[in-house]
Motif scaffolding. Sequence first.
Motif, PDB file in Angstrom:
ATOM      1  N   MET A 184     -79.152 -18.100 -30.858  1.00 33.27           N
ATOM      2  CA  MET A 184     -79.905 -17.062 -29.918  1.00 33.27           C
ATOM      3  C   MET A 184     -80.397 -15.565 -30.457  1.00 33.27           C
ATOM      4  SD  MET A 184     -80.702 -16.991 -26.585  1.00 33.27           S
ATOM      5  CE  MET A 184     -79.950 -18.370 -25.863  1.00 33.27           C
ATOM      6  N   ILE A 185     -79.608 -15.108 -31.126  1.00 29.63           N
ATOM      7  CA  ILE A 185     -79.935 -13.999 -32.214  1.00 29.63           C
ATOM      8  C   ILE A 185     -79.790 -14.389 -33.469  1.00 29.63           C
ATOM      9  CG2 ILE A 185     -79.967 -11.574 -32.614  1.00 29.63           C
ATOM     10  CD1 ILE A 185     -78.360 -11.194 -30.318  1.00 29.63           C
ATOM     11  N   ASN A 186     -81.077 -14.206 -34.217  1.00 25.89           N
ATOM     12  CA  ASN A 186     -80.694 -14.567 -35.635  1.00 25.89           C
ATOM     13  C   ASN A 186     -81.674 -13.379 -36.508  1.00 25.89           C
ATOM     14  OD1 ASN A 186     -79.426 -16.821 -36.923  1.00 25.89           O
ATOM     15  ND2 ASN A 186     -80.821 -17.901 -35.461  1.00 25.89           N
ATOM     16  N   ALA A 187     -81.044 -12.323 -37.136  1.00 27.94           N
ATOM     17  CA  ALA A 187     -81.422 -11.197 -37.614  1.00 27.94           C
ATOM     18  C   ALA A 187     -81.241 -11.349 -39.050  1.00 27.94           C
ATOM     19  CB  ALA A 187     -80.783  -9.912 -37.081  1.00 27.94           C
ATOM     20  N   THR A 188     -82.356 -10.861 -39.843  1.00 27.51           N
ATOM     21  CA  THR A 188     -82.091 -10.880 -41.228  1.00 27.51           C
ATOM     22  C   THR A 188     -82.608  -9.468 -42.011  1.00 27.51           C
ATOM     23  OG1 THR A 188     -82.787 -13.319 -41.110  1.00 27.51           O
ATOM     24  CG2 THR A 188     -82.690 -12.108 -43.307  1.00 27.51           C
ATOM     25  N   GLY A 189     -81.643  -8.875 -42.465  1.00 28.73           N
ATOM     26  CA  GLY A 189     -82.004  -7.746 -43.125  1.00 28.73           C
ATOM     27  C   GLY A 189     -82.642  -6.429 -42.323  1.00 28.73           C
ATOM     28  N   LEU A 190     -82.245  -6.427 -41.164  1.00 21.85           N
ATOM     29  CA  LEU A 190     -82.970  -5.301 -40.277  1.00 21.85           C
ATOM     30  C   LEU A 190     -82.213  -4.059 -40.837  1.00 21.85           C
ATOM     31  CD1 LEU A 190     -82.456  -6.284 -36.394  1.00 21.85           C
ATOM     32  CD2 LEU A 190     -84.310  -6.259 -37.732  1.00 21.85           C
ATOM     33  N   SER A 191     -83.404  -3.089 -40.941  1.00 20.38           N
ATOM     34  CA  SER A 191     -82.800  -1.640 -41.319  1.00 20.38           C
ATOM     35  C   SER A 191     -83.773  -0.680 -40.348  1.00 20.38           C
ATOM     36  CB  SER A 191     -83.241  -1.520 -42.868  1.00 20.38           C
ATOM     37  OG  SER A 191     -82.415  -2.426 -43.598  1.00 20.38           O
ATOM     38  N   LYS A 192     -83.154   0.198 -40.084  1.00 19.70           N
ATOM     39  CA  LYS A 192     -84.088   1.474 -39.410  1.00 19.70           C
ATOM     40  C   LYS A 192     -83.762   2.836 -40.176  1.00 19.70           C
ATOM     41  CE  LYS A 192     -86.891   3.226 -36.733  1.00 19.70           C
ATOM     42  NZ  LYS A 192     -88.214   2.938 -36.575  1.00 19.70           N
ATOM     43  N   THR A 193     -85.064   3.505 -40.525  1.00 24.54           N
ATOM     44  CA  THR A 193     -84.705   4.701 -40.882  1.00 24.54           C
ATOM     45  C   THR A 193     -85.603   5.633 -40.265  1.00 24.54           C
ATOM     46  OG1 THR A 193     -84.744   3.700 -43.423  1.00 24.54           O
ATOM     47  CG2 THR A 193     -85.337   6.154 -43.029  1.00 24.54           C
ATOM     48  N   PHE A 194     -85.059   6.626 -39.642  1.00 27.82           N
ATOM     49  CA  PHE A 194     -85.840   7.297 -38.683  1.00 27.82           C
ATOM     50  C   PHE A 194     -86.671   8.709 -39.451  1.00 27.82           C
ATOM     51  CE2 PHE A 194     -82.341   5.925 -35.501  1.00 27.82           C
ATOM     52  CZ  PHE A 194     -83.473   5.546 -34.593  1.00 27.82           C
ATOM     53  N   LYS A 195     -87.595   8.996 -38.818  1.00 28.90           N
ATOM     54  CA  LYS A 195     -88.195  10.220 -39.299  1.00 28.90           C
ATOM     55  C   LYS A 195     -87.180  11.207 -40.070  1.00 28.90           C
ATOM     56  CE  LYS A 195     -92.047   9.693 -36.597  1.00 28.90           C
ATOM     57  NZ  LYS A 195     -92.248   9.973 -35.128  1.00 28.90           N
ATOM     58  N   GLY A 196     -87.545  11.758 -40.941  1.00 28.80           N
ATOM     59  CA  GLY A 196     -86.375  12.815 -41.394  1.00 28.80           C
ATOM     60  C   GLY A 196     -85.551  12.252 -42.340  1.00 28.80           C
ATOM     61  N   GLY A 197     -85.588  10.800 -42.681  1.00 27.46           N
ATOM     62  CA  GLY A 197     -84.799  10.384 -43.741  1.00 27.46           C
ATOM     63  C   GLY A 197     -83.604   9.746 -43.304  1.00 27.46           C
ATOM     64  N   ASP A 198     -83.074   9.857 -41.795  1.00 28.42           N
ATOM     65  CA  ASP A 198     -81.743   9.453 -41.445  1.00 28.42           C
ATOM     66  C   ASP A 198     -81.901   7.775 -41.616  1.00 28.42           C
ATOM     67  OD1 ASP A 198     -79.367   9.851 -40.382  1.00 28.42           O
ATOM     68  OD2 ASP A 198     -79.941  10.755 -38.633  1.00 28.42           O
ATOM     69  N   VAL A 199     -80.991   7.229 -42.221  1.00 30.34           N
ATOM     70  CA  VAL A 199     -81.020   5.564 -42.351  1.00 30.34           C
ATOM     71  C   VAL A 199     -79.755   5.309 -41.376  1.00 30.34           C
ATOM     72  CG1 VAL A 199     -80.414   3.758 -43.739  1.00 30.34           C
ATOM     73  CG2 VAL A 199     -81.448   5.648 -44.917  1.00 30.34           C
ATOM     74  N   ALA A 200     -80.225   4.928 -40.135  1.00 29.88           N
ATOM     75  CA  ALA A 200     -79.499   4.490 -39.042  1.00 29.88           C
ATOM     76  C   ALA A 200     -78.869   3.085 -39.075  1.00 29.88           C
ATOM     77  CB  ALA A 200     -80.045   4.639 -37.815  1.00 29.88           C
ATOM     78  N   VAL A 201     -79.661   2.130 -39.624  1.00 25.48           N
ATOM     79  CA  VAL A 201     -79.234   0.519 -39.831  1.00 25.48           C
ATOM     80  C   VAL A 201     -79.548   0.334 -41.162  1.00 25.48           C
ATOM     81  CG1 VAL A 201     -79.359  -1.615 -38.791  1.00 25.48           C
ATOM     82  CG2 VAL A 201     -79.119   0.469 -37.194  1.00 25.48           C
ATOM     83  N   LYS A 202     -78.953  -0.312 -41.773  1.00 26.85           N
ATOM     84  CA  LYS A 202     -79.062  -1.037 -43.302  1.00 26.85           C
ATOM     85  C   LYS A 202     -78.734  -2.358 -43.288  1.00 26.85           C
ATOM     86  CE  LYS A 202     -76.837   3.277 -45.097  1.00 26.85           C
ATOM     87  NZ  LYS A 202     -75.729   3.462 -45.601  1.00 26.85           N
TER      88      LYS A 202
END
Lengths: 246, 241
Positions: free
Chosen positions: A1-19
């Motif tokens: 139902m959910i298949n996520a691969t390598g999801l990452s999020k870096t916010f502006k300002g360099g804050d890595v929230a999800v790796k």
Amino acid sequence: MINATGLSKTFKGGDVAVKNVTMSVRPGEIVGFLGPNGAGKTTTMRMLTTLLRPTSGTATVAGHDLLGDPARVRRHIGYVSQSGGVSPSVPLGEELHLQAMLYGLSRAEASARTAEVLAMLDLTGMESRPGGTLSGGQRRRVDIAFALPHRPALLFLDEPTTGLDPQSRANLWDHIRRLRAEDGVTVFLTTHYLDEADALCDRLLIIDHGEIVATGSPAELKAGGRTLDQAFLDLTGRSLREEAAL
Amino acid sequence: MVRDTWLLFRHNLRATLRQKAGLIFGAIQPLFFLVLFGPIFATIGSWETLVPGLIIQLGLMSTGMAGFGVVFEKRSGALERLRVTPASRLALLLGRVLTNAVQLILQVVLLVAVGYALGLRAPVAGLLAGLALVVVLGASLAALSYAIALTMNEQLFAPVMGTAVIPLVLLSGAFLPMSMAPGWLDALSYVSPFRHVLEALRELFGGHYFTGTVVAGVAVTVVFAVISLTVGTRVFNRASA
Ligand SMILES: Nc1ncnc2c1ncn2[C@@H]1O[C@H](COP(=O)(O)OP(=O)(O)OP(=O)(O)O)[C@@H](O)[C@H]1O
Ligand SMILES: [Mg+2]
């Protein structure tokens, strides 16, 4: 139902929230997403619900490609955000009806479904109340109602029970179980409450500093005689109780 | 898309109508200028010059601040809730913009009606053409206002937009025609798109339809509309809004 691969999020300002989050949720599962404050739970959910564009990574959500076909994904999911989305001045019956029609229901279906969903969440009779006049727990239940009119196959709930009294919380657990039993709904939820995760979820994902650090059923995580609280502490260096108190 | 736009338009219109006090004040404000400033202006110019100016002022002030509404919706989380529905992103924008357009039409009609009572005489065709022009301009500005509101720091939106609108109104020649201004100010005012629209409006109210000024005003309005709607849609499309 959910298949996520390598999801990452870096916010502006360099804050890595999800790796580099890779995870999957099977149809019909109720999966709990746990982690300390700021671990990246909400950010992950907002990516999976098309609200936030991942910096990198891909996912299939409810059978559709998250990046390629966000509109189809939206049609099949329901999302309750952590901070809710009730307009203070609009009568909630009216707002729920609009929400249902935006999900593609006809006028008559929307009316029927609005009444049904309100009844399900013990909100019958409150149709004409503007959102701003509701108590915190009532408002939380309205938030949940907004995610249900189109009978989504997959439900994202970001701390759905925060602010609910014990009775309402138990009722909500029942509703969630019933949604799964009757409609086969898959549920992905975050919570800071250990008892909730233990009682409600088939499987838990634990995230810390943006990375998944453990996954397994509550029983598996409790293996070796640890409590879930101890397991959480071992994995993240922080206590779940401490979290719940925040 | 059309269905979503219609649903959101109806919803927003109903929400606007619920704020009766806001509506009444919004309608009364421009009338003050007409009644308390108009008679002074009439000693040096005509009502056909003044009323188009007040219409432009009204259009800029009310639609320029339209974005304020979406700031509240963003804060309450209602916008995000709408954004997870399959509703078209363009509809999320247009549903709001159309509400602003209807509000502007009502305000302009009221202004013109009272203007008529005071001495304005303009041909019906000119009035209708002028109304169309102003509504397109106002709707475009509203779209731009939403885009700015969603992009900018919310605390800054009201003061910044409130301040930006003032030079735009003054430079359009809304109060006194720019032909009375010194050369440098006159030249500067050509930069404001609204000057061109206002001059077209004055020609239309004067019964001159196919002049260069009218063509320029229409052209500027169309270009402004295309740019504003493009920017607006892009912002509503963007994942982070
Ligand atoms: N819009 C944003 N801009 C910048 N940083 C952000 C933004 N949203 C979240 N963050 C940061 O990303 C990290 C993860 O936040 P997130 O909201 O996903 O945490 P969470 O696990 O949901 O926490 P909580 O339990 O407190 O709800 C935090 O460090 C947060 O400060
Ligand atoms: Mg969160």
